[in-house]
Design a protein around this motif. Structure first.
Motif, PDB file in Angstrom:
ATOM      1  N   GLN A 691     -39.261  13.819  30.052  1.00 10.40           N
ATOM      2  CA  GLN A 691     -38.989  15.223  29.772  1.00 10.40           C
ATOM      3  C   GLN A 691     -38.645  15.993  31.053  1.00 10.40           C
ATOM      4  O   GLN A 691     -37.711  16.797  31.077  1.00 10.40           O
ATOM      5  N   GLU A 692     -39.405  15.733  32.130  1.00 14.22           N
ATOM      6  CA  GLU A 692     -39.134  16.423  33.392  1.00 14.22           C
ATOM      7  C   GLU A 692     -37.785  16.007  33.968  1.00 14.22           C
ATOM      8  O   GLU A 692     -37.053  16.833  34.545  1.00 14.22           O
ATOM      9  N   THR A 693     -37.432  14.741  33.805  1.00 20.50           N
ATOM     10  CA  THR A 693     -36.131  14.277  34.296  1.00 20.50           C
ATOM     11  C   THR A 693     -34.999  14.977  33.564  1.00 20.50           C
ATOM     12  O   THR A 693     -34.018  15.427  34.179  1.00 20.50           O
ATOM     13  N   ALA A 694     -35.115  15.082  32.245  1.00 20.19           N
ATOM     14  CA  ALA A 694     -34.081  15.754  31.454  1.00 20.19           C
ATOM     15  C   ALA A 694     -33.979  17.225  31.825  1.00 20.19           C
ATOM     16  O   ALA A 694     -32.868  17.779  31.969  1.00 20.19           O
ATOM     17  N   ALA A 695     -35.136  17.904  32.019  1.00 21.22           N
ATOM     18  CA  ALA A 695     -35.118  19.320  32.380  1.00 21.22           C
ATOM     19  C   ALA A 695     -34.474  19.512  33.750  1.00 21.22           C
ATOM     20  O   ALA A 695     -33.720  20.478  33.976  1.00 21.22           O
ATOM     21  N   ALA A 696     -34.749  18.600  34.723  1.00 21.78           N
ATOM     22  CA  ALA A 696     -34.154  18.708  36.049  1.00 21.78           C
ATOM     23  C   ALA A 696     -32.639  18.513  35.987  1.00 21.78           C
ATOM     24  O   ALA A 696     -31.877  19.206  36.680  1.00 21.78           O
ATOM     25  N   MET A 697     -32.186  17.576  35.140  1.00 24.38           N
ATOM     26  CA  MET A 697     -30.742  17.366  35.003  1.00 24.38           C
ATOM     27  C   MET A 697     -30.066  18.606  34.430  1.00 24.38           C
ATOM     28  O   MET A 697     -28.985  19.011  34.889  1.00 24.38           O
ATOM     29  N   LYS A 698     -30.696  19.244  33.428  1.00 26.66           N
ATOM     30  CA  LYS A 698     -30.119  20.450  32.846  1.00 26.66           C
ATOM     31  C   LYS A 698     -30.105  21.600  33.863  1.00 26.66           C
ATOM     32  O   LYS A 698     -29.146  22.366  33.941  1.00 26.66           O
ATOM     33  N   ALA A 699     -31.191  21.712  34.651  1.00 21.71           N
ATOM     34  CA  ALA A 699     -31.246  22.766  35.658  1.00 21.71           C
ATOM     35  C   ALA A 699     -30.195  22.539  36.747  1.00 21.71           C
ATOM     36  O   ALA A 699     -29.587  23.495  37.257  1.00 21.71           O
ATOM     37  N   MET A 700     -29.973  21.284  37.097  1.00 21.71           N
ATOM     38  CA  MET A 700     -28.958  20.960  38.108  1.00 21.71           C
ATOM     39  C   MET A 700     -27.569  21.382  37.626  1.00 21.71           C
ATOM     40  O   MET A 700     -26.781  21.986  38.377  1.00 21.71           O
ATOM     41  N   GLY A 704     -24.588  24.738  38.722  1.00 22.60           N
ATOM     42  CA  GLY A 704     -23.214  24.435  39.123  1.00 22.60           C
ATOM     43  C   GLY A 704     -23.023  23.115  39.823  1.00 22.60           C
ATOM     44  O   GLY A 704     -21.937  22.850  40.369  1.00 22.60           O
ATOM     45  N   PHE A 705     -24.045  22.241  39.844  1.00 20.92           N
ATOM     46  CA  PHE A 705     -23.929  20.934  40.502  1.00 20.92           C
ATOM     47  C   PHE A 705     -23.691  19.874  39.430  1.00 20.92           C
ATOM     48  O   PHE A 705     -24.448  19.764  38.468  1.00 20.92           O
ATOM     49  N   ALA A 706     -22.656  19.089  39.629  1.00 22.13           N
ATOM     50  CA  ALA A 706     -22.324  18.054  38.655  1.00 22.13           C
ATOM     51  C   ALA A 706     -23.173  16.812  38.894  1.00 22.13           C
ATOM     52  O   ALA A 706     -23.569  16.515  40.028  1.00 22.13           O
ATOM     53  N   LEU A 731     -33.175  19.356  24.313  1.00 22.97           N
ATOM     54  CA  LEU A 731     -33.042  20.556  25.159  1.00 22.97           C
ATOM     55  C   LEU A 731     -31.778  21.328  24.786  1.00 22.97           C
ATOM     56  O   LEU A 731     -31.786  22.566  24.744  1.00 22.97           O
ATOM     57  N   ASP A 732     -30.685  20.610  24.525  1.00 20.03           N
ATOM     58  CA  ASP A 732     -29.449  21.287  24.114  1.00 20.03           C
ATOM     59  C   ASP A 732     -29.649  22.011  22.785  1.00 20.03           C
ATOM     60  O   ASP A 732     -29.195  23.154  22.612  1.00 20.03           O
TER      61      ASP A 732
END
Length: 776
Positions: A691-700, A704-706, A731-732
């Motif tokens: 869950q934390e990994t997915a949230a960090a990817m969405k925040a990234m 504006g960072f791909a 999350l989406d």
């Protein structure tokens, strides 16, 4: 006949009486020399020291003496004819003379005393005649007000006294000697000593009130003696004194203020640059802006050195105000002043303003500072460092270079070197190759700057073959080969291709000794011994035979030593020694603390062991709160430093400590970049926190960072990658629902009340159900 000024001068030449008389039956000695050829001819032909002020505001003493008996009469006559050629003529028909009535009217309308109209009028007409300027009505009004506000509104005896006294104390300070003649410096009388006591006791209180209540004659009588005494004895108190005396309608003459501040800036700037005054703690730049504000600048023949001092020390808004004021009021300026604007705007990063200032240079018609003179080209080189590439109608091109070419600037080798560096900075290798081909076709000889630029580009692209080709070219030219910048760049290239990106099959000790041998050929090896890097068995050259190392060379050797393998205990011992030498202010090692590069190398070497995590934290604390030698401005942790520290705890699976590091980054306002986000994602993936990994990817992505290859590489650590994509979909979906709720409530405010009422009913039913449950 008796009332004719010329006849009076012939009859009484030594008196140099002025005309007309002030009152019937009484002839008054005016501070202004009569504007007659006979009076000036007499003054030039007799022994006297005539103090003149150049356009740059410097005092120049010119001694005119009668020819001696040993000199031929012809030489004496020739000298007299040359002196007569310098006599100011009557104004031409096109030059405008200012009437006394108009001067009176302007002074009265601005609350100034009309009784000074005569001296103001004479001074203006004298300057108009000398400078051959045609002034508009607005310029006449500004010039009249500027001169009328000065407590020394004439160029007479008091100004000549000031020039002699200032020149004496300036030369004494410059040559570090005593004043030769104290008699030329105005001394304090009893009243002046009483005023000085008020200044020393309460400058912004009692003295301010006294000065504000005093009349013009009182200020004119005592200002010079007070200013000169304070300049010689208490320069800090002088600044407070000057600020007080610059308030109000009547102020000291601008040329005198300029002289004082040039004296202060030339001899005391390093001591006073951090000076502050008043409850708002105004600083040195504010003092310059206030005491030399452009509204007080003379339109005719202003002191150019004073204006350049203002441009150098003023803050950005003050520089823009000065440029706008000089253009609007058409204040006279010289080419040096114009180039000072160009240089200051370049320092501030205002490329467009610097170009606008440079465009005005040809209008001055200065034969020394043409558009292709060395001084102008040097400023163009600095300006080109701000150049960028933009896409226009004619294609991709530089932004500043074409405008310089349109002004008639012909680029020399130094300018082309900057253009070449700018081309490579764009990342477009072909553009750089085109610029290099142009330099070759135009027979520009490559210098050390050119080769440093070419080596930097080749290293950044990882083109090892090109680096070897450039090294062969450098070896064939002894002067360039011995250049320290080129040698250091070659040394850096060797480090990049051998130690930083070491081949798997390479011998680490061999790499280290090859780097050490190259360093030993360039620099003194003593600093490396003091850092405990040199092995005992290594045979080095005799100490002190080479030049001291640059910070870059020392950093490269420290990084090489770490990357070629060393124990963590050795790194900790080296860091303690490094901090000790920095605190002592070691001439070669202390400058390494001015950047974060060396600290980052220590962090990378320490993060190998979990036992060194506390040392990593202490290192960052040392950067945040440096101790010891403060002559070196210690570097604060950069975003790369924080990222390395965060990676230490993520790599050793200490999520709680990593969260504290993230909190510290937020406290110190360190923004996340793509490296930071990839490290966070890598840490969560290693800890199997889906869950934390997915949230960090969405925040990234939200910042504006791909997601790049490093992100995907980190996801390989997940044992169940399918859960990650399910979490991302959730999350989406949650974000879409939140958006729909916000949009529906925004369209129908009544829906908010219904939702709240339903929620309260639901909670009430739940509580009722809990009460009705049977007790066990």
């Amino acid at each position: 006949m008796l009332l004719c000024p010329q006849r009076l001068v012939r009859v009484r030449p030594q008196a140099l009486l002025s005309a007309p008389c002030r009152s019937p039956g009484y002839w008054h000695r005016s501070s202004w020399t009569p504007n007659t050829r006979h009076a000036l001819q007499y003054a030039l032909n007799h022994t006297s020291t005539i103090q003149q002020r150049s356009r740059d505001g410097q005092t120049v003493g010119e001694v005119a003496t009668e020819p001696s008996e040993s000199e031929p009469k012809q030489d004496a006559e020739a000298g007299n004819s040359k002196q007569a050629a310098k006599i100011p003529r009557r104004p031409k028909a096109g030059l405008r003379r200012i009437s006394k009535t108009s001067v009176k009217s302007i002074l009265f309308s601005h609350g100034l005393r009309p009784s000074y109209a005569t001296t103001v009028q004479q001074g203006l007409n004298h300057e108009i005649q000398r400078e051959k300027r045609i002034l508009s009505d607005k310029s006449v009004a500004i010039a009249t007000i500027t001169r009328g506000r000065s407590i020394y509104n004439t160029k007479g005896r008091r100004l000549r006294v000031w020039q002699r006294a200032y020149e004496e104390i300036y030369k004494a300070k410059h040559y570090k000697r005593e004043v030769n003649d104290e008699r030329v410096i105005p001394a304090l009388d009893k009243t002046g000593e009483a005023i000085l006591a008020k200044i020393q006791k309460d400058c912004n209180g009692a003295f301010r009130k006294l000065w504000a209540a005093s009349d013009r004659d009182f200020k004119a009588k005592h200002w010079q003696a007070l200013a000169l005494w304070l300049l010689r004895n208490d320069v800090r108190m002088f600044l407070d004194f000057l600020i007080v005396t610059m308030k109000g309608k009547e102020t000291p003459d601008f040329t005198m203020v300029t002289d004082c501040l040039l004296y202060v800036d030339n001899f005391y700037y390093e001591e006073l640059k951090d000076w502050t005054t008043g409850p708002r703690e105004h600083g040195y730049s504010w003092m310059i802006e206030y005491c030399m504000r452009p509204a007080t600048w003379p339109i005719l023949a202003p002191p150019q050195k004073g204006i350049r001092l203002y441009i150098r020390r003023a803050r950005p808004y003050g520089v823009r105000l000065a440029f706008r004021t000089m253009k609007e009021r058409k204040i006279q300026w010289r080419a040096e002043t114009q180039l000072c604007f160009v240089n200051r705007f370049t320092q501030l990063g205002h490329a467009d303003r610097a170009l606008n200032a440079l465009k005005l240079l040809p209008r001055l018609n200065d034969p020394i500072f043409t558009m292709n003179s060395r001084g102008v080209l040097r400023h163009c080189c600095k300006l080109l460092t701000l150049d960028t590439v933009e896409d226009g109608e004619s294609g991709r091109n530089f932004r500043i270079l074409p405008q310089l070419l349109e002004m008639g600037v012909r680029p020399d080798r130094d300018m082309m070197n900057v253009v070449l560096a700018n081309a490579y900075k764009t990342g477009d290798h072909q553009l750089g190759a085109d610029m290099l081909q142009f330099m070759t076709s135009q027979d520009y000889a490559f210098d050390s700057y050119t080769y440093v630029t070419l080596l930097t580009n080749a290293v950044s692209r990882g083109d090892q073959a090109r680096v070897h080709e450039l090294i062969r070219e450098v070896d064939a030219q002894e002067e360039i080969r011995n250049n320290p910048y080129v040698a250091n760049k070659i040394f850096h290239a060797h480090y990049i291709f051998t130690a930083k990106h070491m081949d798997i099959d390479a011998d680490p000790s061999g790499v280290f000794y090859s780097m050490l041998d190259m360093y030993n050929n360039l620099h003194d090896i003593t600093p490396l011994k003091e850092l405990f890097i040199i092995p005992p068995h290594y045979k080095a050259r005799e100490e002190g035979t080479n030049t001291p190392p640059t910070p870059m060379a020392l950093y490269i050797m420290i990084a090489t030593y770490f990357r070629c393998g060393c124990r963590v205990s050795t790194v900790q011992r080296m860091y303690s020694r490094f901090q000790e030498l920095v605190r002592q202010g070691h001439p070669s090692i202390a400058p390494l603390a001015a950047t974060d590069h060396t600290y980052n190398e220590f962090l990378i070497a320490l993060r190998k062991s979990s036992r060194a995590m506390h040392s990593c934290v202490r290192l960052v604390e040392d950067m945040l709160h440096p101790q010891g030698n403060m002559a070196i401005e210690h570097a604060k942790p950069s975003y790369r430093t924080w990222a390395i520290l965060l990676s230490v705890f993520l790599w050793h699976r200490r999520p709680a400590a990593a969260e504290k590091i993230k909190d510290m980054m937020e406290k110190h306002q360190v923004p996340y970049n793509d490296v930071t986000w990839n490290l966070i994602i890598n840490g969560y993936a290693n800890a199997q926190k889906v869950q934390e990994t997915a949230a960090a990817m969405k925040a990234m992505e939200a910042q504006g960072f791909a997601l790049d290859s490093y992100t995907m590489k980190s996801l390989r650590y997940l044992r169940d990658p399918e859960r990650l994509w399910v979490a991302v979909d959730e999350l989406d979906h949650a974000a879409q629902e939140a958006d729909s709720v916000r949009s529906s409530t925004a369209e129908n405010p009544a829906a908010i009340e219904d939702a709240l009422r339903d929620e309260l009913i639901e909670k009430g039913l739940q509580k009722l159900g809990d009460k009705n449950k049977p007790k066990d």
